[in-house]
Design an enzyme around this catalytic site. Structure first.
Site, PDB file in Angstrom:
ATOM      1  N   ARG A 115       0.090   9.471  -0.463  1.00  0.00           N
ATOM      2  CA  ARG A 115      -0.840  10.112  -1.249  1.00  0.00           C
ATOM      3  C   ARG A 115      -0.752  11.611  -1.374  1.00  0.00           C
ATOM      4  NH1 ARG A 115      -5.991   7.328   1.971  1.00  0.00           N
ATOM      5  NH2 ARG A 115      -5.575   5.438   1.115  1.00  0.00           N
ATOM      6  N   HIS A 154     -10.729  13.696   0.858  1.00  0.00           N
ATOM      7  CA  HIS A 154     -10.914  12.324   1.221  1.00  0.00           C
ATOM      8  C   HIS A 154     -11.069  12.296   2.861  1.00  0.00           C
ATOM      9  CE1 HIS A 154     -10.513   7.880   1.193  1.00  0.00           C
ATOM     10  NE2 HIS A 154      -9.460   8.078   1.654  1.00  0.00           N
ATOM     11  N   ARG A 196      -2.078  11.365   6.039  1.00  0.00           N
ATOM     12  CA  ARG A 196      -2.350   9.860   6.520  1.00  0.00           C
ATOM     13  C   ARG A 196      -1.945   9.038   5.567  1.00  0.00           C
ATOM     14  NH1 ARG A 196      -6.448   6.197   5.609  1.00  0.00           N
ATOM     15  NH2 ARG A 196      -7.641   7.591   4.576  1.00  0.00           N
ATOM     16  N   PHE A 238       0.808  -1.173  -0.051  1.00  0.00           N
ATOM     17  CA  PHE A 238       0.220  -0.064   0.133  1.00  0.00           C
ATOM     18  C   PHE A 238       0.850   1.331   0.126  1.00  0.00           C
ATOM     19  CE2 PHE A 238      -4.231   1.888   0.668  1.00  0.00           C
ATOM     20  CZ  PHE A 238      -5.032   0.802   0.297  1.00  0.00           C
ATOM     21  N   GLU A 255      -6.248   2.810  -3.450  1.00  0.00           N
ATOM     22  CA  GLU A 255      -4.767   2.647  -3.542  1.00  0.00           C
ATOM     23  C   GLU A 255      -4.396   1.139  -3.868  1.00  0.00           C
ATOM     24  OE1 GLU A 255      -3.251   5.648  -0.973  1.00  0.00           O
ATOM     25  OE2 GLU A 255      -1.654   4.362  -0.728  1.00  0.00           O
ATOM     26  N   HIS A 271      -7.376  12.404  -1.813  1.00  0.00           N
ATOM     27  CA  HIS A 271      -6.925  11.019  -2.412  1.00  0.00           C
ATOM     28  C   HIS A 271      -6.786  11.161  -3.813  1.00  0.00           C
ATOM     29  CE1 HIS A 271      -6.829   6.879  -3.572  1.00  0.00           C
ATOM     30  NE2 HIS A 271      -6.922   6.438  -2.250  1.00  0.00           N
ATOM     31  N   LEU A 303     -14.324   6.842  -4.782  1.00  0.00           N
ATOM     32  CA  LEU A 303     -12.856   6.339  -4.665  1.00  0.00           C
ATOM     33  C   LEU A 303     -12.472   5.303  -5.464  1.00  0.00           C
ATOM     34  CD1 LEU A 303     -10.581   7.432  -2.669  1.00  0.00           C
ATOM     35  CD2 LEU A 303     -10.857   5.338  -1.791  1.00  0.00           C
ATOM     36  N   GLN A 307      -6.726  15.763   3.470  1.00  0.00           N
ATOM     37  CA  GLN A 307      -5.926  14.781   2.376  1.00  0.00           C
ATOM     38  C   GLN A 307      -6.716  14.655   1.139  1.00  0.00           C
ATOM     39  OE1 GLN A 307      -5.717  10.189   2.888  1.00  0.00           O
ATOM     40  NE2 GLN A 307      -3.349  11.023   2.964  1.00  0.00           N
TER      41      GLN A 307
HETATM   42  C1  LIG Z   1     -14.305   5.843   0.079  1.00  0.00           C
HETATM   43  C2  LIG Z   1     -13.204   5.916   1.227  1.00  0.00           C
HETATM   44  C3  LIG Z   1     -12.372   4.759   1.205  1.00  0.00           C
HETATM   45  C4  LIG Z   1     -11.393   4.728   2.298  1.00  0.00           C
HETATM   46  N1  LIG Z   1     -10.583   3.646   2.295  1.00  0.00           N
HETATM   47  C5  LIG Z   1      -9.684   3.292   3.446  1.00  0.00           C
HETATM   48  C6  LIG Z   1      -8.990   2.360   3.640  1.00  0.00           C
HETATM   49  O1  LIG Z   1      -8.751   1.421   2.642  1.00  0.00           O
HETATM   50  N2  LIG Z   1      -8.262   2.048   4.580  1.00  0.00           N
HETATM   51  C7  LIG Z   1      -8.390   3.126   5.766  1.00  0.00           C
HETATM   52  O2  LIG Z   1      -7.553   2.834   6.627  1.00  0.00           O
HETATM   53  N3  LIG Z   1      -9.048   4.114   5.798  1.00  0.00           N
HETATM   54  C8  LIG Z   1      -9.929   4.308   4.454  1.00  0.00           C
HETATM   55  N4  LIG Z   1     -10.834   5.110   4.678  1.00  0.00           N
HETATM   56  C9  LIG Z   1     -10.917   6.145   5.523  1.00  0.00           C
HETATM   57  C10 LIG Z   1     -11.798   5.607   6.679  1.00  0.00           C
HETATM   58  O3  LIG Z   1     -12.538   4.742   6.196  1.00  0.00           O
HETATM   59  C11 LIG Z   1     -12.466   6.617   7.421  1.00  0.00           C
HETATM   60  O4  LIG Z   1     -11.786   7.644   8.072  1.00  0.00           O
HETATM   61  C12 LIG Z   1     -13.086   5.988   8.701  1.00  0.00           C
HETATM   62  O5  LIG Z   1     -14.032   5.079   8.175  1.00  0.00           O
HETATM   63  C13 LIG Z   1     -13.916   6.844   9.579  1.00  0.00           C
HETATM   64  O6  LIG Z   1     -14.510   6.124  10.488  1.00  0.00           O
HETATM   65  P1  LIG Z   1     -15.318   6.804  11.754  1.00  0.00           P
HETATM   66  O7  LIG Z   1     -15.854   5.892  12.518  1.00  0.00           O
HETATM   67  O8  LIG Z   1     -14.276   7.834  12.256  1.00  0.00           O
HETATM   68  O9  LIG Z   1     -16.831   7.509  11.162  1.00  0.00           O
HETATM   69  P2  LIG Z   1     -17.652   6.898  10.287  1.00  0.00           P
HETATM   70  O10 LIG Z   1     -17.891   5.557   9.543  1.00  0.00           O
HETATM   71  O11 LIG Z   1     -17.916   8.198   9.086  1.00  0.00           O
HETATM   72  O12 LIG Z   1     -19.150   7.070  11.020  1.00  0.00           O
HETATM   73  C14 LIG Z   1     -19.492   8.102  11.603  1.00  0.00           C
HETATM   74  C15 LIG Z   1     -20.594   7.984  12.376  1.00  0.00           C
HETATM   75  O13 LIG Z   1     -21.118   8.920  13.108  1.00  0.00           O
HETATM   76  C16 LIG Z   1     -22.664   9.210  12.735  1.00  0.00           C
HETATM   77  N5  LIG Z   1     -22.980  10.400  13.108  1.00  0.00           N
HETATM   78  C17 LIG Z   1     -22.354  11.364  12.175  1.00  0.00           C
HETATM   79  N6  LIG Z   1     -22.940  12.762  12.522  1.00  0.00           N
HETATM   80  C18 LIG Z   1     -23.670  12.181  13.730  1.00  0.00           C
HETATM   81  C19 LIG Z   1     -24.615  13.232  14.717  1.00  0.00           C
HETATM   82  N7  LIG Z   1     -24.592  14.393  14.609  1.00  0.00           N
HETATM   83  N8  LIG Z   1     -25.352  12.566  15.349  1.00  0.00           N
HETATM   84  C20 LIG Z   1     -25.203  11.197  15.611  1.00  0.00           C
HETATM   85  N9  LIG Z   1     -24.548  10.403  14.810  1.00  0.00           N
HETATM   86  C21 LIG Z   1     -23.442  11.001  14.141  1.00  0.00           C
HETATM   87  C22 LIG Z   1     -22.735   8.636  11.764  1.00  0.00           C
HETATM   88  O14 LIG Z   1     -24.341   8.117  11.745  1.00  0.00           O
HETATM   89  C23 LIG Z   1     -21.877   7.385  11.562  1.00  0.00           C
HETATM   90  O15 LIG Z   1     -22.586   6.216  12.098  1.00  0.00           O
HETATM   91  C24 LIG Z   1     -11.385   5.588   3.471  1.00  0.00           C
HETATM   92  C25 LIG Z   1     -12.424   6.576   3.296  1.00  0.00           C
HETATM   93  C26 LIG Z   1     -13.461   6.712   2.353  1.00  0.00           C
HETATM   94  C27 LIG Z   1     -14.236   7.732   2.160  1.00  0.00           C
END
Ligand SMILES: Cc1cc2nc3c(=O)[nH]c(=O)nc-3n(C[C@H](O)[C@H](O)[C@H](O)COP(=O)(O)OP(=O)(O)OC[C@H]3O[C@@H](n4cnc5c(N)ncnc54)[C@H](O)[C@@H]3O)c2cc1C
Ligand code: HEM
Ligand code: SF4
Ligand code: F3S
Ligand code: FES
Lengths: 144, 579, 246, 164
Positions: B285, B351, B393, B119, B254, B241, B251, B239
């Protein structure tokens, strides 16, 4: 950095059992009726297609009369085949009807009533048919 | 109508970070825990993550957590806090094994172990060449992590408030005592009183117009916290991407390049060879995204347009169908392009937020440069800034961040809940948010929120995007001010209480505006280029002045005040970054 | 993305009539269609068209959405009579008149938003999580590539409910666990590391379990993740059958 | 709470645009129930033979009504379709992997039915218009020639009578 505390109990449910085992109906009725539908269906292919082809295409409906039927029923093998056809078709059809009733008649009381009526009719005619085939006396022909 | 609930621990957000901590909290049945999420948890954007999650498992070749830590530090452009990075890379191995034990269906090696692939930015022997470190489940690693964590939450009997949107955090007598949530289906307000609250509300990519982020990624958590006086750290580091689907921003992982895909410009050149001789397409990235933009600026975009090609045609049908099936599906659905036969048109896409709510290594929110903890408030996941990602990142390190720090936060909250008493609610806890909603609903003749949002996204994309420059950012600053004023007269067309997403979108726009403002102010002030923050008027990294974290506060007048905090450096001294 | 693509300067746009089945139980006696005209590009998604309506014409049009690229499962709805994710259907594939209706079989909360609680309750009823109470090894449990492949298809489910709400057996009988639940049971039943196949199969052998499935294939046709649902159900049926009668 | 509204009725199915699998399911169900209904009538009427062969012969006149020929054809089709489709279902049930080709299987089963129905339709409909002999005429004549007891075995004025 210490990681000891975090490795404790990895992947485990919470102590005291966080999850319940779901309860389904404990009977195997549905699986049996499902299997019966397949088995009877395959048997019915032969019986029913033979029956249809024989009376419709070999004998011809125009030519049908009681004598022909009586003639044929004189042979116990044919009577047995007829009993099989009748029984499988009725039971298969009855279970099929049950599927439809359970799907479309959702009120428990009404469902029971409709099932009662349909079961009575189907089983009644099945018994009547078997009774006819068993008690049938081929001599009525010669007696006439 | 207002309802009141009392819990020990509250988890706001049902993504990877939130669920991981909820699982840990739920291990102790005496701690009453609830997860509040504005989406059904399985709809969280963690599910969109594709490529993988890194850990030095060494399943296929030699690897060590120290190498991983080095790569992360270097990837962060030396802005990451090295103590936290070490913890993350050490615990990575353990947490991946834990996920596997929770049932996560990783892809496998021929001898049945968790499969790993190279990666971007991940190397062996401190930068000698790519290493296979990313554990994956085809190209739906995030999906599998999210599902597995949700499944385990159900198994542990976690209580969920689905489709409840948290709209305010309650801070009373110097500690966090709960949140206010809006029940979307009824429009009722719920006051949750609790000992400990975790914010894990994900990212805010919706600030930009080309983004890989979901509509729901509006940064509610950081915006709420910010308005309640909590600082936001390193917001200038966002970031981009390198490979988003042209125009759509969706997306392309990678992992495509990990499997051997290459970037090509209009001349068919594999241009990354020029920008990163060792790592080529697998450089970090920020480096790749900038290289692509450079090519586009110099007229070598495809047909002179704003995109280049990501070419995977030489990988063969098998690799694409088996290791990258979802990517193939996206390309076919949205582009009508079959990656087996044709290259994919890509452009960099907004991203990931490196910045966010500052926390310590146990997820506790800190409020100043001397790491003062705000009792009872936690943050984890993309919302938080620990900071392990520094200025940039590395791919796969976010999923890792979620589970490692989600777990640590969960454990610390559990500890805290057992010893703390529940704090008293402030007087009239819903007054502020009721006033906010009332104001939004009162306007009958004004602009739709969507228009403001579009203008915001465009200006952020143009001026506070991949390339930044003082004058442009000044323009953005003025524009954001203007939009904030116009926001006061935004019109919400739906005046009902039932599932009023119109109102929620308008409220979320307020969050986007605030976060855009913090991002812009932080970026204007940082007169250097580092990681995701690339300034054309200050082209080089300046460690002498800028090897420090930004902390942005909102002062009493609503102005933004910037303070700074030193970076923790343990083993790896800042060096020039070449890939 | 959608936003920038909606700029009216771009060529290739056309006017499309979108007919949405609207219903707000607080104010309406019954659901009714309402028409909207939007200008779209052929490569716009149906979700983009809905957004164009909501953002600029009628903010009260209500639907769920999040990821906008078919991975979160929020926006399953009936588009021209078939269950689809609004973000996975392009305008060029639906013609100049599009009819959009909520999923069938669930209570309508508002417009295209339906009550999913019963759906998730069904899902929870089959132990949709990994169970193996033996002491885990120090490292990962081993699993061969073939064993992993065995249940790969059903791991893709995003719980969008497009399948369950396209199933005639489910329309008739909401107690039927529905295809999505079976898919999620399949994912664990065929996982070589899992130990709880028996209770799951027992649940699915019940009156409202797999045997209600009449192999209609609507589910398979509707699944946005291309999961071969009916096949998975068939595999579960066989597993139960051989477990129970052979 | 306001009135609950959900789409859940027999009519619901008609508002969904299903594909091959759905319309074959509807037909399978319809033909199955149809054949069951017919079977019940058929059993009762045939059973009459035990009570009185003469009465049975009376009842048979119903079958010989030309309009009933269409119904017979429908029953023939129903059984054939139900059988072929049922076999398709059974095959899928025991080898789920063939479901990858489920649409093709539907078309294959349908093709079998359609092809079989061509001669069947001809044989059963053509005699009504005098385009062909009633099925089984040869056998029938054979029986009439050798008949000792057959009552009115040849229909007066029919082609058969002339042939005799
Ligand atoms: C397309 C894409 C591909 C990616 N690929 C990778 C990868 O291959 N490897 C890697 O390490 N990272 C990757 N990332 C980054 C990583 O996936 C994210 O940074 C990470 O999933 C974020 O997780 P989280 O739990 O912080 O938030 P999220 O999974 O976004 O969850 C947020 C939660 O908060 C809740 N929420 C939001 N606002 C409120 C509110 N006001 N009240 C109540 N609930 C709320 C939502 O309902 C949701 O349940 C990728 C990101 C994207 C966008
Ligand atoms: C000729 C050979 C036959 C075959 C191969 C066959 C096969 C089947 C099968 C496999 C089913 C189960 C369908 C399911 O579970 O989805 C079925 C259902 C049914 N069959 Fe048959 N069958 C045959 C003949 C008959 C006959 C003669 C009757 C009427 C008496 C009949 C009536 C029904 C009915 C009513 C159903 C239920 C339909 C439904 O649930 O949708 N079948 N058949
Ligand atoms: S099986 Fe497919 S259609 Fe059904 S819920 Fe899962 S993803 Fe949606
Ligand atoms: S539509 Fe329904 S009947 Fe079975 S094959 Fe799918 S679950
Ligand atoms: S919006 Fe996520 S699946 Fe359509």
């Amino acid at each position: 950095m210490s990681t000891e505390e975090s490795t404790a109990g990895r992947g485990e449910a919470r102590p005291g059992g966080g999850y319940d085992v779901p309860r389904g109906g404990r009977s195997n009725f549905e699986v049996w009726s499902w299997v019966f539908m397949r088995v009877s269906g395959v048997i019915l292919i032969f019986l029913s297609v033979y029956h249809l082809v024989w009376w419709n295409l070999v004998v011809g409906v125009e030519h049908l009369d009681s004598e022909l039927v009586i003639d044929r029923w004189a042979n116990p093998l044919y009577r047995l085949l007829n009993i099989a056809l009748l029984t499988f078709a009725m039971l298969h059809g009855l279970n099929g009807a049950r599927y439809s009733i359970e799907d479309y008649v959702r009120k428990p009381g009404l469902q029971l009533a409709v099932k009662g009526v349909v079961y009575t009719i189907v089983i009644g005619s099945l018994i009547f048919g078997i009774f006819a085939l068993l008690t049938f006396d081929p001599s009525i022909l010669t007696n006439r | 109508m207002i309802h009141t609930h009392t819990y020990d621990a509250l988890v706001v957000g049902g993504g990877g970070a939130g669920l991981m901590s909820a699982i840990y909290l739920s291990r102790d049945p005496s701690i009453k825990t609830a997860v509040i999420s504005k989406l059904y948890p399985t709809r969280s954007h963690t599910g969109a993550a594709q490529g993988g999650i890194c850990a030095a498992l060494a399943n296929l070749e030699e690897d060590h957590p120290e190498w991983h830590a080095f790569d992360t530090v270097k990837g962060s452009d030396y802005l990451g806090d090295q103590d936290a990075i070490e913890v993350m890379c050490e615990e990575a191995v353990d947490v991946i094994i834990e996920l596997e034990h929770m049932g996560l269906p990783f892809s496998r090696t021929p001898d049945g172990k968790i499969a790993q692939r190279p990666f971007g930015g991940h190397t062996h022997h401190f930068g000698q060449g790519p290493v296979r470190r990313s554990c994956y489940a085809a190209d739906r690693t995030g999906h599998m992590i999210l599902q597995t964590l949700y499944q385990n939450s159900i198994k542990n009997g976690v209580e969920f408030f689905d489709e409840y949107q948290v709209v305010d955090v309650l801070i009373n007598q110097g500690r966090c005592v709960g949140v206010v949530a809006y029940e979307v289906s009824t429009g009722d307000l719920h006051v949750f009183n609790a000992k400990a609250v975790l914010f894990s509300t994900g990212g805010f990519g919706r600030v930009w117009s080309i983004t890989s982020n979901a509509f729901a990624n509006t940064g509610d958590g950081p915006a709420i916290a910010f308005r309640r006086g909590i600082p936001l750290e390193d917001m200038e580091f966002y970031q981009f991407h390198p490979t988003g689907i042209y125009k759509l921003g969706i997306l392309i992982t990678e992992g495509v390049r990990g499997e051997g895909g290459v970037l090509r410009n209009d001349l068919g050149e594999r241009f990354m060879e020029r920008y990163a001789p060792t790592m080529k397409d697998l450089a970090s990235r920020d480096v790749v995204a900038r290289a692509i933009n450079q090519e586009i600026r110099e007229g070598r975009g495809i047909n002179g347009k704003k995109y280049v090609y990501l070419d995977a045609t030489h990988l063969g049908k098998d690799v694409i169908e088996n290791k990258l099936p979802d990517i193939a599906d996206f390309c076919r659905t949205y582009l009508g392009v079959d990656p087996v036969k044709d290259p994919m048109p890509i452009q960099p896409t907004a991203h990931y937020a490196m910045g966010g709510i500052p926390t310590d290594m146990n997820g506790r929110v800190i409020t100043d440069a001397s790491n003062t903890v705000l009792e009872g408030l936690y943050a984890a996941g993309e919302t938080a800034c620990v900071s392990v990602h520094g200025a940039n990142r590395l791919g796969t390190n976010s999923l890792l961040d979620l589970v490692v720090f989600g777990r640590r936060a969960g454990l610390d909250m559990a500890r805290y809940c057992l010893e703390a008493e529940i704090g008293p609610l402030p007087e009239n806890p819903t007054a502020d948010i009721e006033a906010t909603f009332a104001a939004l609903l009162a306007t009958t003749d004004g602009e739709p929120a969507a228009r403001l949002r579009e203008e915001l996204q465009d200006v952020m994309q143009d001026e506070v995007g991949i390339f930044r420059e003082g004058k442009g950012m000044e323009r953005a600053r003025v524009k954001i001010r203007e939009l904030q004023e116009r926001y006061a007269k935004v019109v919400v067309m739906d005046k009902g209480t039932r599932f009023n997403t119109d109102l929620m979108e308008a409220w979320e726009l307020g969050n986007l505006l605030d976060l855009a403002q913090v991002t812009t102010e932080s970026a204007i002030n940082r007169t250097e280029s580092r990681g995701g923050h690339m300034r054309e008027d200050y082209l080089t990294r300046n460690d002498a002045e800028w090897l420090k974290h930004t902390l942005a506060y909102r002062d009493a007048r609503g102005e933004i005040e910037l303070r700074y905090k030193p970076v923790t450096i343990t083993k790896f001294q800042p060096k020039e970054r070449v890939y | 993305m959608a936003e920038s693509r909606r700029k009216p300067t771009e060529a290739g746009r056309s006017k499309v009539r979108i007919r949405v089945l609207r219903y707000n139980p607080d104010t309406d006696k019954q659901p009714a269609y309402r028409d909207y005209t939007v200008s779209v590009e052929p490569t716009d998604r149906v979700l983009d068209a809905l957004n164009a309506i909501k953002w600029y014409q009628d903010g009260s049009v209500t639907y769920r959405r999040s990821c906008a690229h078919g991975v979160c499962g929020s926006d399953a709805m009936r588009i021209n009579g078939v269950n689809r994710l609004a973000c996975k259907v392009l305008m060029r594939d639906v013609g100049a008149e599009v009819v959009i209706e909520p999923l069938m079989g669930f209570r309508i909360i508002k417009d295209l938003v339906v009550d999913m609680e019963s759906f998730f309750a069904q899902y929870r009823s089959v132990l949709p999580y990994f169970v193996n109470d033996s002491r885990p090894p120090e490292r990962e449990r081993l699993q061969s590539i073939e064993e992993r492949e065995r249940f790969d298809d059903t791991t893709k489910c995003i719980l969008c409910a497009a399948c369950t709400t396209s199933c005639p057996s489910f329309w008739a009988n909401e107690e039927f666990v529905g295809p999505a639940t079976i898919v999620n049971a399949h994912r664990f039943v065929f996982d070589s590391r899992d130990d709880a196949a028996a209770p799951r199969l027992e649940r699915l052998n019940g009156r409202e379990g797999v045997w209600r499935c009449r192999t209609v294939f609507n589910c398979t046709e509707a699944c946005p993740r291309d999961i071969r649902i009916t096949q998975a159900i068939g595999e579960v049926k066989k597993a139960i059958m051989y477990g129970q009668i052979a | 709470m306001a009135k609950e509204y959900r789409s859940r009725s027999l009519g619901t199915a008609l508002r969904y645009k299903g594909r091959e699998g759905m319309w074959t399911w509807m037909l399978h169900r319809a033909t199955g129930l149809g054949v069951l209904l017919f079977l019940i009538i058929h059993v009762i009427e045939t059973g009459l033979i035990v009570i009185s062969p003469e009465f049975y012969d009376e009842a048979l006149l119903l079958y010989k009504n030309p309009f009933f020929r269409i119904a017979e054809l429908l029953i023939f089709f129903s059984v054939l379709f139900h059988a072929a489709n049922g076999l398709r279902i059974v095959v899928q049930d025991f080898w789920p992997a063939v479901m990858r080709r489920q649409r093709q299987l539907v078309w294959a089963a349908t093709a079998v039915v359609v092809i079989a129905m061509i001669p069947v339709t001809w044989m059963m409909v053509a005699p009504l218009f005098g385009w062909a002999d009633e099925p089984g005429t040869g056998r029938h004549l054979e029986r009439c020639r050798s008949a000792t007891t057959a009552p009115a075995c040849v229909l007066e004025g029919s082609a058969e009578a002339e042939a005799l």
